[in-house]
Write a protein that holds these residues in place. Structure first.
Motif, PDB file in Angstrom:
ATOM      1  N   SER A  39       5.859  96.446  43.217  1.00  0.00           N
ATOM      2  CA  SER A  39       7.322  96.409  43.108  1.00  0.00           C
ATOM      3  C   SER A  39       7.867  97.782  42.754  1.00  0.00           C
ATOM      4  O   SER A  39       7.247  98.538  42.011  1.00  0.00           O
ATOM      5  N   GLN A  40       9.053  98.044  43.266  1.00  0.00           N
ATOM      6  CA  GLN A  40       9.661  99.345  43.011  1.00  0.00           C
ATOM      7  C   GLN A  40      11.020  99.250  42.332  1.00  0.00           C
ATOM      8  O   GLN A  40      11.534 100.258  41.875  1.00  0.00           O
ATOM      9  N   THR A  41      11.612  98.049  42.273  1.00  0.00           N
ATOM     10  CA  THR A  41      12.927  97.913  41.646  1.00  0.00           C
ATOM     11  C   THR A  41      12.893  96.820  40.585  1.00  0.00           C
ATOM     12  O   THR A  41      12.008  95.973  40.563  1.00  0.00           O
ATOM     13  N   TYR A  42      13.914  96.859  39.710  1.00  0.00           N
ATOM     14  CA  TYR A  42      14.046  95.819  38.693  1.00  0.00           C
ATOM     15  C   TYR A  42      14.242  94.451  39.338  1.00  0.00           C
ATOM     16  O   TYR A  42      13.737  93.448  38.844  1.00  0.00           O
ATOM     17  N   ALA A  43      14.985  94.404  40.425  1.00  0.00           N
ATOM     18  CA  ALA A  43      15.247  93.118  41.087  1.00  0.00           C
ATOM     19  C   ALA A  43      13.936  92.467  41.556  1.00  0.00           C
ATOM     20  O   ALA A  43      13.748  91.263  41.399  1.00  0.00           O
ATOM     21  N   GLU A  44      13.034  93.256  42.117  1.00  0.00           N
ATOM     22  CA  GLU A  44      11.747  92.712  42.565  1.00  0.00           C
ATOM     23  C   GLU A  44      10.929  92.194  41.388  1.00  0.00           C
ATOM     24  O   GLU A  44      10.280  91.154  41.483  1.00  0.00           O
ATOM     25  N   LEU A  45      10.960  92.911  40.265  1.00  0.00           N
ATOM     26  CA  LEU A  45      10.226  92.476  39.078  1.00  0.00           C
ATOM     27  C   LEU A  45      10.842  91.226  38.464  1.00  0.00           C
ATOM     28  O   LEU A  45      10.126  90.319  38.036  1.00  0.00           O
ATOM     29  N   ASN A  46      12.177  91.155  38.423  1.00  0.00           N
ATOM     30  CA  ASN A  46      12.845  89.997  37.839  1.00  0.00           C
ATOM     31  C   ASN A  46      12.579  88.725  38.629  1.00  0.00           C
ATOM     32  O   ASN A  46      12.479  87.654  38.040  1.00  0.00           O
ATOM     33  N   VAL A  47      12.444  88.826  39.940  1.00  0.00           N
ATOM     34  CA  VAL A  47      12.154  87.653  40.752  1.00  0.00           C
ATOM     35  C   VAL A  47      10.789  87.067  40.372  1.00  0.00           C
ATOM     36  O   VAL A  47      10.607  85.852  40.362  1.00  0.00           O
TER      37      VAL A  47
END
Length: 156
Positions: A39-47
């Motif tokens: 993952s490269q963004t916070y959105a990808e990690l939050n999912v």
């Protein structure tokens, strides 16, 4: 916003806690772990951790005046590789299909079929139907061979 290494590590810690508490299966844990490391963004990690508890919070989050970014839709996440088909199950089916022509392949069909069933239960791979078909064909060939031998013995 792009995520840092420490953000990925925190996400991996939440996934480890979820797995150790029994909230994630082994396959789901490994899949999410792979995605977290890529993952490269916070959105990808939050999912990846949205459905898991993330530890106690001292205070509720303050209301942010900045616009919230929507959660990334599942269709835009990296594609998952298809599940693997068990090799022993394929071998059991092939030996089972060849048993009427060659006879001796019935025994490996049965052995490989039982081995494949055990491996599939343990690892979660695909191929249970192939293993069952190999088992059925192998046992049928063995049964017909025994019936033929008994008929020959009874006739003589």
């Amino acid at each position: 916003m792009r995520a840092s290494h420490s953000d990925r590590e925190r996400t991996i810690d939440v996934l480890k806690a979820g797995f150790s508490e029994g909230r994630l299966s082994q396959a789901e844990y490994e899949q999410r772990l792979t995605r977290a490391s890529q993952s490269q963004t916070y959105a990808e990690l939050n999912v990846l951790i949205a459905d898991l508890p993330q530890g106690p919070m001292a205070m509720p989050r303050p209301v942010q005046a900045q616009p919230q970014y929507p959660v990334v839709a599942r269709t835009f996440l990296p594609a998952q590789p298809p599940p693997r088909t068990n090799g022993s199950a394929i071998g059991a089916l092939v030996c089972g299909i060849l048993s009427p022509m060659y006879g001796l392949t019935a025994i490996p069909a049965v052995v490989l079929g039982h081995k494949a069933k055990a491996e599939i239960r343990r690892s979660g791979e695909e191929g249970a139907g192939l293993a069952t078909a190999g088992l059925v064909l192998g046992w049928l060939a063995i049964g017909f061979a025994l019936a033929f031998i008994l008929a020959v013995v009874a006739a003589s």
